[in-house]
Design a protein around this motif. Structure first.
Motif, short mmCIF file in Angstrom:
data_model
loop_
_atom_site.label_atom_id
_atom_site.label_comp_id
_atom_site.label_asym_id
_atom_site.label_seq_id
_atom_site.Cartn_x
_atom_site.Cartn_y
_atom_site.Cartn_z
N ALA A 225 0.91 -1.06 0.09
CA ALA A 225 0.11 -0.05 -0.04
C ALA A 225 0.86 1.23 0.04
CB ALA A 225 -0.96 0.10 1.14
N ASN A 226 1.71 1.26 0.83
CA ASN A 226 2.82 2.32 0.62
C ASN A 226 3.56 2.76 -0.48
OD1 ASN A 226 5.84 3.44 1.55
ND2 ASN A 226 4.34 4.26 2.77
N LEU A 227 3.82 1.51 -1.26
CA LEU A 227 4.51 1.72 -2.62
C LEU A 227 3.50 2.15 -3.29
CD1 LEU A 227 6.79 1.33 -4.57
CD2 LEU A 227 6.02 -0.97 -4.71
N ASP A 228 2.21 1.61 -3.42
CA ASP A 228 1.32 2.23 -4.19
C ASP A 228 0.93 3.67 -4.14
OD1 ASP A 228 -0.96 1.80 -6.36
OD2 ASP A 228 -2.28 1.72 -4.68
N ALA A 229 0.63 4.13 -2.96
CA ALA A 229 0.69 5.39 -2.48
C ALA A 229 1.57 6.45 -3.01
CB ALA A 229 0.38 5.55 -0.97
N LEU A 230 3.09 5.70 -2.99
CA LEU A 230 4.03 6.51 -3.58
C LEU A 230 4.06 6.75 -4.95
CD1 LEU A 230 6.86 7.82 -2.86
CD2 LEU A 230 7.77 5.28 -3.42
N LEU A 231 3.75 5.53 -5.75
CA LEU A 231 3.77 5.67 -7.20
C LEU A 231 2.37 6.52 -7.92
CD1 LEU A 231 4.68 2.08 -8.14
CD2 LEU A 231 6.19 4.14 -7.96
N ASN A 232 1.29 6.56 -6.90
CA ASN A 232 0.08 6.81 -7.59
C ASN A 232 -0.38 8.37 -6.62
OD1 ASN A 232 -0.36 4.94 -9.60
ND2 ASN A 232 -0.70 3.61 -7.96
N ASN A 233 0.57 8.82 -5.83
CA ASN A 233 -0.13 9.86 -4.98
C ASN A 233 -1.37 9.71 -4.30
OD1 ASN A 233 2.37 11.32 -5.48
ND2 ASN A 233 1.72 12.24 -7.38
N ASP A 234 -1.48 8.58 -3.89
CA ASP A 234 -3.03 8.16 -3.22
C ASP A 234 -2.80 8.38 -1.71
OD1 ASP A 234 -5.44 7.15 -2.73
OD2 ASP A 234 -4.95 5.33 -3.99
N THR A 235 -3.64 9.32 -1.52
CA THR A 235 -3.44 9.69 0.16
C THR A 235 -4.62 8.79 1.16
OG1 THR A 235 -5.44 11.29 -0.23
CG2 THR A 235 -3.18 12.15 0.08
N ALA A 236 -5.49 8.03 0.10
CA ALA A 236 -6.27 7.22 0.78
C ALA A 236 -5.57 5.88 0.97
CB ALA A 236 -7.58 6.84 -0.22
N ARG A 237 -4.83 5.45 0.37
CA ARG A 237 -4.00 4.37 0.47
C ARG A 237 -3.00 4.38 1.71
NH1 ARG A 237 -4.46 -0.67 -0.93
NH2 ARG A 237 -2.64 -0.97 -1.77
N CYS A 238 -2.68 5.93 2.05
CA CYS A 238 -1.87 6.02 3.16
C CYS A 238 -2.59 5.91 4.55
CB CYS A 238 -1.44 7.60 3.32
SG CYS A 238 -0.14 7.80 1.95
N SER A 239 -3.97 6.29 4.61
CA SER A 239 -5.02 5.93 5.65
C SER A 239 -5.01 4.51 5.97
CB SER A 239 -6.04 6.97 5.59
OG SER A 239 -6.94 6.50 4.08
N GLY A 240 -5.17 3.87 4.78
CA GLY A 240 -5.29 2.37 5.07
C GLY A 240 -4.25 1.80 5.62
N ILE A 241 -2.95 2.20 5.55
CA ILE A 241 -1.56 1.70 6.35
C ILE A 241 -1.93 1.89 7.76
CG2 ILE A 241 0.66 2.10 6.78
CD1 ILE A 241 0.75 3.12 3.68
N ALA A 242 -2.47 2.96 8.28
CA ALA A 242 -2.58 3.11 9.76
C ALA A 242 -3.64 2.13 10.32
CB ALA A 242 -3.24 4.40 10.13
#
Length: 551
Positions: free
Chosen positions: A347-364
């Motif tokens: 999820a962190n890699l996906d958020a990094l590549l796609n600038n996806d803040t929603a994926r960042c919140s899912g990490i928590a």
């Protein structure tokens, strides 16, 4: 009304400052202290009382007790005893604040500001918030008194209070809603005290508001733990039921209760505040002897649901008598932790590549799940009788705990470090150079591959795979060094994207290297037991002489 709203807001802010200050300064100690209160109900009651006086928030104590109960560190009966103590504690805080101590407000505020300004460490600054919050609370009470004085002459308010006085049940409901909205019974009780002292409400209506404040103040912890599982939810729900029964018992006898207090010589402010104290003390005296059947009742009302996907699935208590089965279940559960950690990295890699803040919140969310599962595995294995384990089983238990702990550390790095770095990149609208992005993506991919290898090693204990993982760790080090060197070369060439993202790039390399060090830790005990690992990578004196002679 504006003065009243401002005074109540200041009171709530002061409460918040005291609570956060105490938690930040002594949070870990308070948690250990509350967690230790599992030996008997009276000790648990005392701990709940003292913790709430320190935090000035029964809600905070309720959430801590629920957390311990949900993780299995505290039984439901002991958690209910903590809550009875918390209820008495918050009423004692109210009684202390009702004393005429307004002259201390400027001293506490000035002292808090001075201490905060002169403090340089976080614990000291957190502690400075406590006198500042207390000063705000005392000042707010003075403002409440001034704000309620004109209300004595408001025809609309007098008519409203008379309507509530005629229907005490409605007064209880209104006060309960106010306490729910404020997440504080203390604030509503102090408001009722001020209104009663000013003559705006009658003693009967004031005590009805006290009952409503007690009822409404028990609701926020229920809402806060609603999705934390049945065991955790039982604690605040049981507390709500106790207060509901208490309100239902006192409400029909409200006039008799008021007459009894009046005949005892209580008038005005002491009448309302002491009624609050007596209500909670009476509930504690009544419920402490009945905690065991009451806890059983709450357990029947709120049985544990089928194991959810985010809870332990393989930690069967019935297998604790058979070490082989228990260790197999713990290993399977630990593999689930590894899967969650892999999901966090992906999820962190996906958020990094796609600038996806929603994926960042899912990490928590995943990180919280990793913490819960890790605690469950360690607690489960701690229940094994070490004296009955063979040497190999004891080693296996230690391997599982060590691997689960390393996975938790990886989760922390992803959640607290890598997620923060990705969010900084997204907020600043930065982009890595094509070469830099490719290098980081390769490092992420290799890390995931190594984690899958470590999962296989946990199951098989294969020495060849363990050697392969240690060699892969060396490969990660070379990748990190190569990427860092390439990045420095791009900086020298003045590549704008590399200049802008330099701190992010280097920090990501460092964190991914740390993650791989935790992953590789599963291999060391296996290689050591097979004699394939030296105690130190330093060249010994004899080897050093050989190296020097060859050179």
């Amino acid at each position: 009304m504006l003065d009243l709203i401002g005074a109540v807001a200041l009171l709530l802010w002061g409460l918040r400052m005291v609570k956060t200050g105490m938690l930040r300064a002594f949070g870990a100690r308070l948690r250990r202290w509350i967690g230790s209160g599992t030996r008997n109900r009276f000790l648990a009651f005392g701990i709940g009382l003292l913790a709430t006086i320190a935090l000035q928030s029964s809600t905070a104590t309720a959430l801590l007790a629920s957390s311990f109960a949900g993780m299995g560190y505290m039984g439901s009966m002991m958690a209910q005893a903590v809550m009875l103590g918390a209820n008495v504690g918050t009423s004692i805080v109210t009684r202390l604040l009702a004393l005429d101590l307004h002259f201390l407000a400027p001293l506490l505020i000035a002292g808090g500001v001075l201490a905060f300004s002169l403090s340089h460490s976080k614990p000291a600054k957190s502690l400075a918030r406590v006198p500042l919050g207390l000063g705000f609370m005392l000042l707010s009470l003075q403002l409440l008194g001034h704000a309620t004085e004109p209300m004595q002459h408001s025809k609309v308010l007098i008519a409203l209070m008379q309507a509530l006085d005629a229907v005490p049940l409605l007064a209880v409901v209104v006060a309960a809603v106010l306490a729910m909205a404020a997440s504080s019974s203390l604030a509503v009780v102090l408001l009722a005290m001020s209104l009663t002292a000013g003559g705006t409400v009658t003693p009967t209506l004031g005590i009805a508001m006290v009952l409503g404040a007690n009822l409404g103040g028990a609701v926020p912890p229920v809402l806060a733990t609603f999705y934390h599982g049945a065991v955790a939810l039982r604690v605040p729900l049981g507390n709500l039921l106790v207060r509901l029964v208490g309100c239902a018992a006192v409400l029909p006898l409200l006039d008799t209760f008021v007459d009894m207090l009046t005949n005892a010589g209580l008038r005005g402010v002491p009448l309302v505040v002491d009624a609050h104290v007596l209500f909670n003390v009476a509930l504690a005296i009544l419920m402490l002897p009945l905690l065991k059947p009451f806890s059983n009742l709450v357990s029947r009302l709120l049985p544990e649901a089928d194991t959810a996907d985010d809870g332990p699935q393989y930690l069967d208590p019935d297998n604790l008598g058979s070490p082989a089965l228990a260790l197999a279940g713990a290993a399977r559960e630990t593999l689930r932790i590894g899967d969650r950690v892999a999901g966090m990295i992906e999820a962190n890699l996906d958020a990094l590549l796609n600038n996806d803040t929603a994926r960042c919140s899912g990490i928590a969310v995943l990180e919280d799940e990793v913490d819960r599962l890790n605690s469950a595995v360690k607690l489960y294995l701690a229940k094994l009788d070490r004296t009955a384990l063979s040497e190999r089983d004891a080693e296996r238990s230690d391997e599982i705990i060590s691997y689960a702990t390393n996975l938790e550390h990886i989760g922390d790095i992803v959640d607290r470090n890598l997620r923060d770095l990705v969010q900084k990149k997204i907020r600043a609208q930065l982009s890595f150079s094509a070469e830099g992005a490719s290098e980081i993506e390769e490092l992420y991919g290799t890390t995931l591959s190594n984690l899958r290898l470590a999962q296989s090693i946990l199951v098989s204990g294969d020495a060849q795979l363990a050697r392969q993982l240690v060699e892969a760790k060396l490969g990660i080090r070379h990748l990190e060094e190569k990427s860092a060197a390439n990045h420095i070369a791009r900086l020298r060439n003045g590549l704008v994207q590399s200049v802008q993202t330099s701190p992010l790039h280097l920090d990501m390399l460092r964190d991914l290297k740390r993650i791989n060090a935790h992953i590789a830790a599963i291999a060391y005990p296996i290689l050591k037991s097979g004699g394939a690992l030296r105690e130190s990578r330093l060249i010994g004196s004899e080897e050093g002489e050989a190296v020097r002679s060859n050179s």
